[in-house]
Design an enzyme around this catalytic site. Structure first.
Site, short mmCIF file in Angstrom:
data_model
loop_
_atom_site.label_atom_id
_atom_site.label_comp_id
_atom_site.label_asym_id
_atom_site.label_seq_id
_atom_site.Cartn_x
_atom_site.Cartn_y
_atom_site.Cartn_z
N LYS A 173 10.71 76.20 52.08
CA LYS A 173 9.05 76.01 51.54
C LYS A 173 8.51 74.71 51.57
CE LYS A 173 6.88 75.09 47.75
NZ LYS A 173 5.88 74.47 48.22
N GLU A 255 16.93 65.59 44.15
CA GLU A 255 16.25 64.30 44.46
C GLU A 255 15.13 64.15 43.88
OE1 GLU A 255 18.48 61.95 45.40
OE2 GLU A 255 19.80 63.13 46.10
N CYS A 289 9.37 57.60 46.93
CA CYS A 289 10.29 57.74 45.66
C CYS A 289 10.97 56.38 45.48
CB CYS A 289 11.45 59.00 45.70
SG CYS A 289 12.04 58.70 47.48
P1 NAD Z 1 6.58 68.14 43.15
O1 NAD Z 1 7.51 68.16 42.13
O2 NAD Z 1 5.02 68.33 42.78
O3 NAD Z 1 6.62 69.34 44.33
C1 NAD Z 1 7.71 69.11 45.15
C2 NAD Z 1 7.76 70.52 45.80
O4 NAD Z 1 8.14 71.37 44.73
C3 NAD Z 1 6.47 70.92 46.27
O5 NAD Z 1 6.74 71.79 47.38
C4 NAD Z 1 5.95 72.10 45.41
O6 NAD Z 1 5.34 72.87 45.70
C5 NAD Z 1 7.48 72.64 44.69
N1 NAD Z 1 7.35 72.97 43.37
C6 NAD Z 1 6.33 72.87 42.32
N2 NAD Z 1 6.46 73.65 41.09
C7 NAD Z 1 7.58 74.30 41.47
C8 NAD Z 1 8.32 75.24 40.82
N3 NAD Z 1 7.73 75.76 39.44
N4 NAD Z 1 9.37 75.82 41.24
C9 NAD Z 1 9.67 75.59 42.64
N5 NAD Z 1 9.08 74.74 43.25
C10 NAD Z 1 8.12 74.19 42.83
O7 NAD Z 1 6.38 66.78 44.05
P2 NAD Z 1 5.51 66.14 44.89
O8 NAD Z 1 4.17 65.72 44.37
O9 NAD Z 1 5.17 66.95 46.16
O10 NAD Z 1 6.33 64.75 45.29
C11 NAD Z 1 6.30 63.48 44.49
C12 NAD Z 1 7.43 63.48 43.77
O11 NAD Z 1 8.60 63.52 44.63
C13 NAD Z 1 7.45 62.11 43.13
O12 NAD Z 1 8.13 62.23 41.83
C14 NAD Z 1 8.68 61.37 44.07
O13 NAD Z 1 9.61 60.33 43.22
C15 NAD Z 1 9.47 62.47 44.21
N6 NAD Z 1 10.31 62.33 45.49
C16 NAD Z 1 11.84 61.90 45.14
C17 NAD Z 1 12.45 61.71 46.59
C18 NAD Z 1 13.91 61.36 46.23
O14 NAD Z 1 14.50 61.20 47.10
N7 NAD Z 1 14.25 61.19 44.96
C19 NAD Z 1 12.00 61.46 47.55
C20 NAD Z 1 10.30 61.81 47.72
C21 NAD Z 1 9.80 62.03 46.66
#
Ligand code: NAD
Length: 501
Positions: A173, A255, A289
Site C-alpha cells: 500500500k 522507520e 526523514c
Molecule cells: P504518514 O505516517 O502519514 O504515512 C505513511 C504511510 O502510512 C502512508 O502510506 C499512510 O497512508 C499510511 N498510514 C497512515 N495511517 C495509517 C494507519 N492507521 N494504519 C496503517 N497505515 C497508515 O507519513 P507521511 O506523511 O507519508 O511521510 C512523512 C513521515 O515519514 C515523516 O515523519 C518522515 O520522517 C517519515 N519518513 C521516515 C523515513 C525513515 O526511513 N525513517 C523515511 C521517509 C519518511
C-alpha cells in the site's frame, strides 16, 4: 487516466468503486490520474492471493528469484529518466533528486539480485560425534508494506526487493500522494515475473492496493494472514502499527520521523559546511526523514557562518522541479504547506527565536499555482523550543549556538529522534568523539545529513526506529527466519548435554 489495483496477477477496479485524484503539487491544475480508494475487501482479496502464491514462490530457487530482480533493475535503468520526470510531477522534488531516487531503486535491485546467490547460512561443529549442525534462512511468509510519499521509488524498493528475493509474497500500500510511481514500479515487477518465469508465472507474488491509511493501511495491519509489516512514515502512525500488529505478534519493522542536526565546529571547512547545510535543509524541500532541520554552530564562527548561509539561501530558486535551474520544489500538498506555515508562526512566538529568512508562502508568478513555501531560517533558537524539537518536514532550518564540542553533541542528542547526524570539523579527535557519542543510526563526518547508500544499513534509534535496519546486508535478517537443522549419522540416539558430559 483511471488506474487499478494489482491483485492475483490482474489489474482490477477497487471493490469500493471509489477513486481519488492525484495532482501535481507544483501546478494544482495538472491532474495526473484517478487512483483507487480501495476497501478492506480489496485487501482481503490481495492477502488471499499472496498467501496462495507464497506456497509456490518460496519453492522457486533463490537465484531464480534473483533473476527477476536483475530484470527489474535493467528495466528501471532503461526507464530512469521517464520515471524521474513522472515522480517530480507527482511529488515535487527536483529532477536531479528524483533521478537519484530511481537510482537507489536500481542499486537495491542489483544488490537483491545478487543476494539470491548468497543468502548465506552458518554451519557450526556439533558437540556430539557423527552429527552435523547447519542453519538456513527461510522466508517469513506474506508481508504488508506501507510507505510514505517522499521517496516514492527508493523506499518501496528497500522493502519489496529483499522481501521478494527471500521468498516472501507482498501486499503493498503506497502513500496516497504518490500512487503513480508505485503503479509503475509494480507493473515492472509483474512484467519481470512474467518474463523470467514464463508459463510458470505465479499470480499474487506482488499485489498493489491503493488507498488511505485509515482503510487500506488498517486492514493490512489488522489482517490475521499477514506475517510481517514493513512501515516507513511518521512516528505517530508507527506507534499505532506497533500496537496493532504487535498484538498478533507480527514481525514489524518501523522507520519513522527525524529531527536531524548538523554541527559546524570553529575549525570546519566553512564552504563545505555551507554546501552541506543548504543541501540538507532545503533539498527535497526539507521533506526528508534525514533532512537537516537543526544547525548547531560553534559560537566562534556563529555570526560569520549565519551571514554567509542567509546570503546563499536567498539565491535558491523555487519552481517546478522538471524545469531547468530550479533548486527547490513545492511542498507535497496544501496540507503539508499549512503545517510548515503553522510551525513558522509557532517559531515567531518563541522567545528569542528570530526569523532571518523566508517565513512565508511564495506568491511570485507561476508559484501561485502550487504549494510553494520560501526557504526559511530561524536564528537564536534554543533546544527547548518547539521548532528545535518537533519534526516540521518542510524548508525550515533552526540555528542554535554551542560553546564547545561537548555542548554541541549534547544539543544534537537532545531530541526524541535519532536518525541522521553530521559534524564538520578538521580535528580528528573531535570527529571520533562525535562518532562515539552521537546517538543516531547514521553519522556523517564532513558530509550533509542526507544521502545514504543502498548497500549500507539505514535506520534510526529512539523514536525513529524499532531496532531493524533497511539497506545492505542487515535487511535480510528482517525478511528471513533462521532454521537450525541437526543431521545425526551416528546410527544411535545421541542426547545433547547428557551423553557427552
Ligand atoms: P504518514 O505516517 O502519514 O504515512 C505513511 C504511510 O502510512 C502512508 O502510506 C499512510 O497512508 C499510511 N498510514 C497512515 N495511517 C495509517 C494507519 N492507521 N494504519 C496503517 N497505515 C497508515 O507519513 P507521511 O506523511 O507519508 O511521510 C512523512 C513521515 O515519514 C515523516 O515523519 C518522515 O520522517 C517519515 N519518513 C521516515 C523515513 C525513515 O526511513 N525513517 C523515511 C521517509 C519518511
Amino acid at each position: 487516466m483511471t488506474y487499478k489495483n494489482l491483485i492475483n496477477g490482474k489489474w482490477l477496479d477497487p471493490l469500493s468503486n471509489k477513486y481519488t485524484e492525484n495532482r501535481n503539487p507544483a501546478d494544482s491544475g495538472d491532474l495526473i490520474g484517478l487512483f483507487p480508494a480501495s476497501a478492506k475487501e480489496d485487501v482481503d482479496e490481495a492477502v488471499k492471493s499472496a498467501r496462495k502464491a507464497y506456497e509456490k514462490w518460496r519453492l522457486v530457487p533463490a537465484p531464480r528469484r534473483g533473476d527477476v530482480l536483475k530484470l527489474v533493475s535493467d528495466k528501471l535503468t532503461r526507464r530512469k529518466d521517464e520515471l524521474a520526470f513522472e515522480m517530480t510531477r507527482e511529488m515535487g522534488k527536483v529532477i536531479a533528486e528524483t533521478k537519484g531516487d530511481v537510482q537507489e531503486g536500481i542499486d537495491t535491485a542489483y544488490y537483491a539480485a545478487s543476494e539470491g546467490r548468497r543468502l548465506f547460512g552458518y554451519n557450526a561443529p556439533s558437540e556430539l560425534p557423527n552429527k552435523m549442525n547447519l542453519s538456513f534462512r527461510v522466508p517469513v511468509g506474506v508481508g504488508g508494506f506501507i510507505t510514505p510519499w517522499n521517496f516514492p521509488m527508493a523506499i518501496p524498493t528497500w522493502k519489496l526487493f529483499p522481501a521478494l528475493v527471500c521468498g516472501n509474497t507482498c501486499v503493498f500500500k503506497p502513500a496516497e500522494l504518490t500512487p503513480k510511481t508505485a503503479h509503475t514500479l509494480v507493473e515492472i515487477i509483474d512484467e519481470s515475473l512474467h518474463e523470467v518465469l514464463g508459463s510458470a508465472y505465479i499470480a499474487g507474488v506482488i499485489n498493489l492496493v491503493h488507498g488511505s491509511g485509515s482503510v487500506v493501511g488498517e486492514a493490512i495491519i489488522n489482517h490475521p494472514e499477514i506475517d510481517l509489516i514493513s512501515f516507513t512514515g511518521s512516528t505517530n502512525v508507527g506507534k499505532r502499527i506497533n500496537e496493532v500488529a504487535g498484538a498478533s505478534l507480527k514481525r514489524v519493522s518501523l522507520e519513522m520521523g527525524g529531527k536531524n542536526a548538523q554541527i559546524v565546529m570553529n575549525d570546519a571547512n566553512q564552504e563545505l559546511a555551507l554546501d552541506a547545510v543548504l543541501w540538507g535543509a532545503f533539498g527535497t524541500t526539507g521533506q526528508r526523514c534525514t533532512a537537516t532541520s537543526r544547525l548547531i554552530l560553534h559560537e566562534k564562527i556563529h555570526d560569520e557562518f549565519l551571514a554567509k548561509l542567509i546570503e546563499r539561501a536567498k539565491k535558491l530558486k523555487l519552481g517546478y522541479g522538471n524545469d531547468k535551474g530550479v533548486d527547490v520544489g513545492p511542498c507535497v500538498s496544501e496540507g503539508q504547506r499549512k503545517t510548515v506555515d503553522e510551525y513558522v508562526k509557532i517559531g515567531l512566538k518563541e522567545d528569542k527565536a528570530k526569523l532571518v529568512l523566508g517565513g512565508e508562502i511564495a506568491q511570485e508568478g507561476s508559484l501561485t499555482k502550487g504549494w510553494f513555501y520560501k526557504p526559511t531560517i530561524f536564528s537564536g533558537v534554543t533546544r527547548n523550543m518547539r521548532i528545535a524539537r518537533e519534526e516540521i518536514f518542510g524548508p525550515v532550518l533552526s540555528v542554535l549556538k554551542a560553546r564547545s564540542l561537548e555542548e554541541a553533541i549534547d544539543i544534537l542528542n537532545d531530541t526524541k529522534y535519532g536518525l541522521s547526524s553530521s559534524i564538520f570539523t578538521q580535528d580528528v579527535n573531535s570527529a571520533f568523539t562525535a562518532v562515539r557519542d552521537i546517538k543516531a543510526g547514521i553519522t556523517y563526518i564532513n558530509g550533509a545529513t542526507i544521502g545514504a547508500e543502498a548497500h549500507m544499513p539505514f535506520g534510526g534509534v529512539k523514536e525513529t526506529g524499532n531496532g531493524h535496519r533497511e539497506g545492505g546486508w542487515t535487511v535480510y535478517d528482517f525478511y528471513t527466519e533462521w532454521k537450525a537443522v541437526y543431521v545425526d549419522y551416528s546410527g544411535k540416539l545421541q542426547r545433547a548435554q547428557i551423553d557427552n558430559y
